[in-house]
Enzyme design. Sequence first.
Site, PDB file in Angstrom:
ATOM      1  N   GLY A 240       0.702  -1.673  -0.376  1.00 42.39           N
ATOM      2  CA  GLY A 240      -0.002  -0.098   0.160  1.00 42.39           C
ATOM      3  C   GLY A 240       0.983   1.428   0.058  1.00 42.39           C
ATOM      4  N   PRO A 282       4.062  -5.925  -2.396  1.00 43.47           N
ATOM      5  CG  PRO A 282       6.544  -5.272  -2.636  1.00 43.47           C
ATOM      6  CD  PRO A 282       5.893  -5.963  -2.283  1.00 43.47           C
ATOM      7  N   GLY A 283       3.143  -3.166  -5.918  1.00 43.50           N
ATOM      8  CA  GLY A 283       2.077  -3.286  -6.323  1.00 43.50           C
ATOM      9  C   GLY A 283       2.769  -2.267  -7.367  1.00 43.50           C
ATOM     10  NE  ARG A 284      -0.590   3.141  -5.896  1.00 42.10           N
ATOM     11  CZ  ARG A 284      -1.677   2.630  -6.415  1.00 42.10           C
ATOM     12  NH1 ARG A 284      -1.617   3.649  -7.305  1.00 42.10           N
ATOM     13  NH2 ARG A 284      -3.341   2.760  -5.555  1.00 42.10           N
ATOM     14  NE  ARG A 319      -3.744   4.084 -10.531  1.00 52.68           N
ATOM     15  CZ  ARG A 319      -3.703   6.133 -10.207  1.00 52.68           C
ATOM     16  NH1 ARG A 319      -2.728   6.756 -10.543  1.00 52.68           N
ATOM     17  NH2 ARG A 319      -3.382   5.688  -8.377  1.00 52.68           N
ATOM     18  CE1 TYR A 323      -9.696   2.885  -7.526  1.00 51.68           C
ATOM     19  CE2 TYR A 323      -8.152   2.895  -8.994  1.00 51.68           C
ATOM     20  CZ  TYR A 323      -9.095   2.305  -8.128  1.00 51.68           C
ATOM     21  OH  TYR A 323      -9.077   0.581  -8.396  1.00 51.68           O
ATOM     22  CB  CYS A 350     -19.384   7.882 -25.610  1.00 55.45           C
ATOM     23  SG  CYS A 350     -21.340   8.857 -26.205  1.00 55.45           S
ATOM     24  CD  GLU A 351     -19.735   6.554 -19.935  1.00 56.07           C
ATOM     25  OE1 GLU A 351     -20.186   7.451 -18.878  1.00 56.07           O
ATOM     26  OE2 GLU A 351     -20.182   5.448 -20.572  1.00 56.07           O
ATOM     27  CE1 TYR A 379      -3.453  -2.877  -8.949  1.00 51.38           C
ATOM     28  CE2 TYR A 379      -1.852  -1.045  -7.869  1.00 51.38           C
ATOM     29  CZ  TYR A 379      -2.623  -2.497  -7.893  1.00 51.38           C
ATOM     30  OH  TYR A 379      -1.779  -2.795  -6.513  1.00 51.38           O
TER      31      TYR A 379
END
Length: 426
Positions: A240, A282-284, A319, A323, A350-351, A379
């Site tokens: 995290g 760990p990833g991010r 992202r 988020y 189209c958003e 991500y």
Amino acid sequence: MFTIKNHLEIENGHLTIGGVDAVEIVKRYGSPLYVTNEERVRKNFRSYQDAFPEADLYYAAKANGNLTILKIMAEEGAGADVFSDGELYMALLAGIPKKKILFNGNSKSDSELLMAVMTGVRVSVDSFDELRTLSSIAKSEGRVVDIAFRVNPDVSPQTHPKIATGLKTSKFGVPHEEVIRAYKEALDIPGINPVGIHCHIGSQILNITPFAEAMNKMMDLVEQVSRLGVKLEFVDIGSGLGIPYEKGIRVPSTADLANLILPIFNERCVAAGINPKLILEPGRYILADSTVLLTTVNTMKEAAKKFVGIDAGFNLLIRPTMYDSYHYVVVANKADAVAVDTYTIVGPICETGDILANDRELPQIEKGDIVALLDAGAYGFSMSSQYNGRTRCAEVLVQKGDVDVIRKAETYDDLLSNQVIPARFL
Ligand SMILES: *Cc1c(COP(=O)(O)O)cnc(C)c1O
């Protein structure tokens, strides 16, 4: 040549990554394009390992599940945190040892649990119900599966609510007050060998004090679980640690995290007379800043704001939409030009929410410019979709000036793959 952010440099007015000119690479491999610097991935991994020399690092495969990235992780000696049968399949294919794979998930299917049992990986069990299902699967296969429980420690990570995972109300884990009962049951039922304990409180955490709170709560449980007669081989504290998406902000380092949680872990292990391995996931931190998403400006519009329409939207980088995340923006072909205006960078989806960057001070932008979204390695591609009938872009890996394609861009055939036309439509 000078550095713009981390390993990214500017040469002759162009952004470069891993010794490769961003403008040239788009000419050659197309736009949009994910570009990952292998050296940076390895450097990030090693700096994490340096801060925790005794610990095992299980790379969180969901951050970026490309097979080449997983192979880099395997070469670096990482284990893997996997959250699905597909991630497990990929991690094993990459050569990550099965004993260093932890199969996480709050809603694993019976076939996923069977796959865990048959491949011999470890399972982080998320509920009593899952424990019982796993036990009966292991028993009927005549196997014993090593498990941990995913603990919900009820700790607020002070991050975006969508990436807070250890709150009491979160869907993840066994409530901490029920954990002892869970280990008691695990000791009693067949096919189950409790060997670890696991938690993960959230992601993109910039105030690290919640990690100390989580470690203390986990070590309270470790003591009680050990007293039950469970020999804990590992304590997995999850991951995290956040990264500085905004240029120049100060964030805690891996050393800061180690200085905070290692004394708690070590002292309490000594006090309890136990010697489990510490695991982090760990990833991010490993992937995020290794990668840029290069895009091309399709069109400009002056309306209520100055809109820059680029060729990537939340189909490729969700992202900001999901988020409210910030990604630093560089106009790659004008990387050393001064900011003259305020622009809002939007995608082609189209958003209304398809906004990648709001109100940024940037150099004069025109059609055809190359807009780079930084820190897109975690991500990013892994959360991409074909929404709006948009084919996914290519991913390339650069290493000291060399470029390898690690995923080809999709074609219309990929939009159709697995679609079946009933005979009456032919
Ligand atoms: C997503 C996840 C991670 C990785 O978190 P980062 O913040 O990307 O480092 C680790 N462990 C588990 C269980 C996760 O779900």
